[in-house]
Design a protein around this motif. Structure first.
Motif, PDB file in Angstrom:
ATOM      1  N   LEU A 198      -4.438  13.746  -2.206  1.00 61.72           N
ATOM      2  CA  LEU A 198      -4.152  12.477  -1.545  1.00 61.72           C
ATOM      3  C   LEU A 198      -4.442  11.340  -2.511  1.00 61.72           C
ATOM      4  O   LEU A 198      -5.398  11.408  -3.295  1.00 61.72           O
ATOM      5  CB  LEU A 198      -5.020  12.302  -0.296  1.00 61.72           C
ATOM      6  CG  LEU A 198      -4.663  13.109   0.950  1.00 61.72           C
ATOM      7  CD1 LEU A 198      -5.740  12.931   2.017  1.00 61.72           C
ATOM      8  CD2 LEU A 198      -3.293  12.715   1.501  1.00 61.72           C
ATOM      9  N   GLY A 199      -3.637  10.299  -2.440  1.00 63.33           N
ATOM     10  CA  GLY A 199      -3.872   9.131  -3.285  1.00 63.33           C
ATOM     11  C   GLY A 199      -3.450   7.868  -2.578  1.00 63.33           C
ATOM     12  O   GLY A 199      -2.559   7.894  -1.712  1.00 63.33           O
ATOM     13  N   ILE A 200      -4.102   6.763  -2.915  1.00 66.36           N
ATOM     14  CA  ILE A 200      -3.716   5.448  -2.380  1.00 66.36           C
ATOM     15  C   ILE A 200      -3.553   4.506  -3.566  1.00 66.36           C
ATOM     16  O   ILE A 200      -4.412   4.469  -4.464  1.00 66.36           O
ATOM     17  CB  ILE A 200      -4.779   4.859  -1.431  1.00 66.36           C
ATOM     18  CG1 ILE A 200      -5.144   5.848  -0.315  1.00 66.36           C
ATOM     19  CG2 ILE A 200      -4.278   3.552  -0.813  1.00 66.36           C
ATOM     20  CD1 ILE A 200      -6.328   5.384   0.537  1.00 66.36           C
ATOM     21  N   SER A 201      -2.464   3.753  -3.572  1.00 69.25           N
ATOM     22  CA  SER A 201      -2.289   2.744  -4.619  1.00 69.25           C
ATOM     23  C   SER A 201      -1.862   1.422  -3.991  1.00 69.25           C
ATOM     24  O   SER A 201      -1.333   1.384  -2.878  1.00 69.25           O
ATOM     25  CB  SER A 201      -1.260   3.195  -5.654  1.00 69.25           C
ATOM     26  OG  SER A 201       0.002   3.350  -5.067  1.00 69.25           O
ATOM     27  N   VAL A 260       0.861  -1.191   0.000  1.00 66.64           N
ATOM     28  CA  VAL A 260       0.000   0.000   0.000  1.00 66.64           C
ATOM     29  C   VAL A 260       0.897   1.241   0.000  1.00 66.64           C
ATOM     30  O   VAL A 260       1.829   1.329   0.800  1.00 66.64           O
ATOM     31  CB  VAL A 260      -0.921   0.034   1.244  1.00 66.64           C
ATOM     32  CG1 VAL A 260      -1.766   1.310   1.243  1.00 66.64           C
ATOM     33  CG2 VAL A 260      -1.818  -1.204   1.274  1.00 66.64           C
ATOM     34  N   THR A 261       0.620   2.163  -0.909  1.00 68.93           N
ATOM     35  CA  THR A 261       1.380   3.414  -0.971  1.00 68.93           C
ATOM     36  C   THR A 261       0.433   4.597  -0.805  1.00 68.93           C
ATOM     37  O   THR A 261      -0.599   4.671  -1.479  1.00 68.93           O
ATOM     38  CB  THR A 261       2.140   3.547  -2.309  1.00 68.93           C
ATOM     39  OG1 THR A 261       3.080   2.477  -2.418  1.00 68.93           O
ATOM     40  CG2 THR A 261       2.891   4.875  -2.385  1.00 68.93           C
ATOM     41  N   LEU A 262       0.790   5.492   0.094  1.00 68.65           N
ATOM     42  CA  LEU A 262       0.032   6.724   0.290  1.00 68.65           C
ATOM     43  C   LEU A 262       0.774   7.852  -0.421  1.00 68.65           C
ATOM     44  O   LEU A 262       1.973   8.050  -0.216  1.00 68.65           O
ATOM     45  CB  LEU A 262      -0.082   7.046   1.785  1.00 68.65           C
ATOM     46  CG  LEU A 262      -0.774   8.371   2.142  1.00 68.65           C
ATOM     47  CD1 LEU A 262      -2.248   8.333   1.770  1.00 68.65           C
ATOM     48  CD2 LEU A 262      -0.596   8.687   3.626  1.00 68.65           C
ATOM     49  N   LYS A 263       0.059   8.560  -1.282  1.00 67.67           N
ATOM     50  CA  LYS A 263       0.646   9.677  -2.036  1.00 67.67           C
ATOM     51  C   LYS A 263       0.118  10.990  -1.452  1.00 67.67           C
ATOM     52  O   LYS A 263      -1.088  11.166  -1.316  1.00 67.67           O
ATOM     53  CB  LYS A 263       0.263   9.549  -3.515  1.00 67.67           C
ATOM     54  CG  LYS A 263       0.735  10.672  -4.421  1.00 67.67           C
ATOM     55  CD  LYS A 263       0.256  10.393  -5.846  1.00 67.67           C
ATOM     56  CE  LYS A 263       0.592  11.510  -6.797  1.00 67.67           C
ATOM     57  NZ  LYS A 263       0.088  11.238  -8.168  1.00 67.67           N
TER      58      LYS A 263
END
Length: 367
Positions: free
Chosen positions: A337-340, A289-292
């Protein structure tokens, strides 16, 4: 050239200012004028710019405020992705008339392997010209192309005679072409890397070629071996007709900057929910999980965590994203904000040790 690794004939087709060109195609009043596809609001970002706008320094990913400052006459047009997808599908159907080995990179560009093709045409150069002619005739849009022995050189070459042109780099021209190439034009060398290379005295491919593998790996980590090989014309990645995504993500840009983690939690919940929908639709799960986080000054920060198991559930994604949010103190107010999710269950296992292919360029190969 050894028989073990025959040279390929690769075409990289890249549509010229695709989104903006579609808008000018559909609305004759916009032709010849500087236009930007994207939002014109204070928070807006340029998705694409026409060549008329690019003359003023307007670029994709630029804030709309800065774009308007650079070009006061700039006309903003709302993006119509359904229309872009419709034309992209049309263009792709043209590609498949020549080969089934088509690897789309986005709506507006793709690699084609025409080493063996449906037309029985030995000249990749003539095939590229024919494809570009058909795209213009059938869609009214211009495309540029690069033709060479591998994907890397073809992609770099497609930029040389833009817009509405093509460039063939024959096998015997590869070394000279790469040596004379400015380092910032190497695909995979961004602004930060280019600046670092300048400081190291690397300005052209010829300069890069003088550096040892050990030196490049020391300076650029894993990317060092990539730079070492591509400057020598070595890039053996085949055209992959079915590209498997390496990550799936969702993100939001906010109308007002957020200054506290508390205000971000609700937004992250919506983003995690959107991401879950995309994962479930594609039947994909992942472990990383990556938080941008993009700050109000456009500084970008990413934080990642790899779990011991695959997840696709919104609650688990959100739980990990929250943990990453509180991992470090915020540096500024936040605009995006983004989640990948990466390390997906679609990725194939690769052996611990793979031999690298080597290429020695032969002189006679009809392009």
């Amino acid at each position: 050239m050894s028989n073990e690794f025959p040279l390929r004939k690769i075409i990289h087709v890249d549509m010229d200012a695709f989104y903006a060109s579609v808008e000018q195609l559909d609305n004759p009043e916009l032709r010849g004028k500087p236009i930007a596809v994207g939002g014109s609001s204070e928070r807006g970002v340029v998705s694409a710019a026409s060549y008329e706008a690019r003359k003023f320094g307007v670029r994709s990913a630029m804030s709309s405020v800065l774009a308007k400052r650079n070009c006061p006459e700039l006309i903003f047009v709302k993006a119509r992705f359904d229309r872009y997808k419709e034309i992209s599908k049309q263009i792709r159907s043209i590609f498949y008339d020549y080969t089934d080995l088509v690897e789309p990179l986005s709506l507006d560009e793709a690699y084609l392997d025409v080493t063996v093709n449906k037309k029985g045409n030995p000249s990749a150069t003539l095939i590229a010209q024919e494809i570009r002619d058909r795209i213009l005739k059938e869609t009214g849009l211009n495309a540029s192309a690069g033709i060479s022995i591998n994907k890397f050189i073809a992609k770099v070459a497609s930029d040389v005679n833009k817009p509405n042109g093509q460039k063939t780099v024959n096998p015997e021209e590869v070394q000279t072409f790469l040596e004379n190439l400015e380092i910032r034009k190497f695909y995979g060398v961004g602004k930060v890397t280019a600046d670092k290379m300048y400081r190291l005295g690397i300005f052209t491919g010829k300069d890069l070629k003088t550096k040892s593998l050990a030196f490049l790996e020391e300076q650029f980590g894993k990317s060092g071996s990539y730079y070492y090989q591509v400057v020598r014309g070595i890039h053996n990645s085949p055209v992959k007709p079915h590209r498997i995504p390496k990550s799936v993500g969702a993100e939001r840009t906010f109308n007002e900057n957020l200054s506290s983690e508390i205000f971000m939690l609700e937004r992250l919940e919506h983003i995690a929910n959107e991401l879950e929908k995309r994962l479930k639709k594609s039947r994909i799960a992942g472990k990383t999980v990556t938080l941008k986080i993009k700050y109000s000054d456009f500084t970008l920060n990413t934080r990642s965590k790899t779990l011991p198991y695959f997840i696709s559930d919104q609650k688990l994604i959100l739980e990990t994203a929250k943990e990453l949010l509180y991992q470090e103190k915020l540096q500024n107010s936040v605009r995006l904000l983004g989640i990948s999710l990466a390390n997906l269950n679609t990725e194939k296992k690769v052996g611990p040790k793979q031999e690298k292919e080597t290429v020695s360029v032969q002189l006679k190969f009809d392009f």
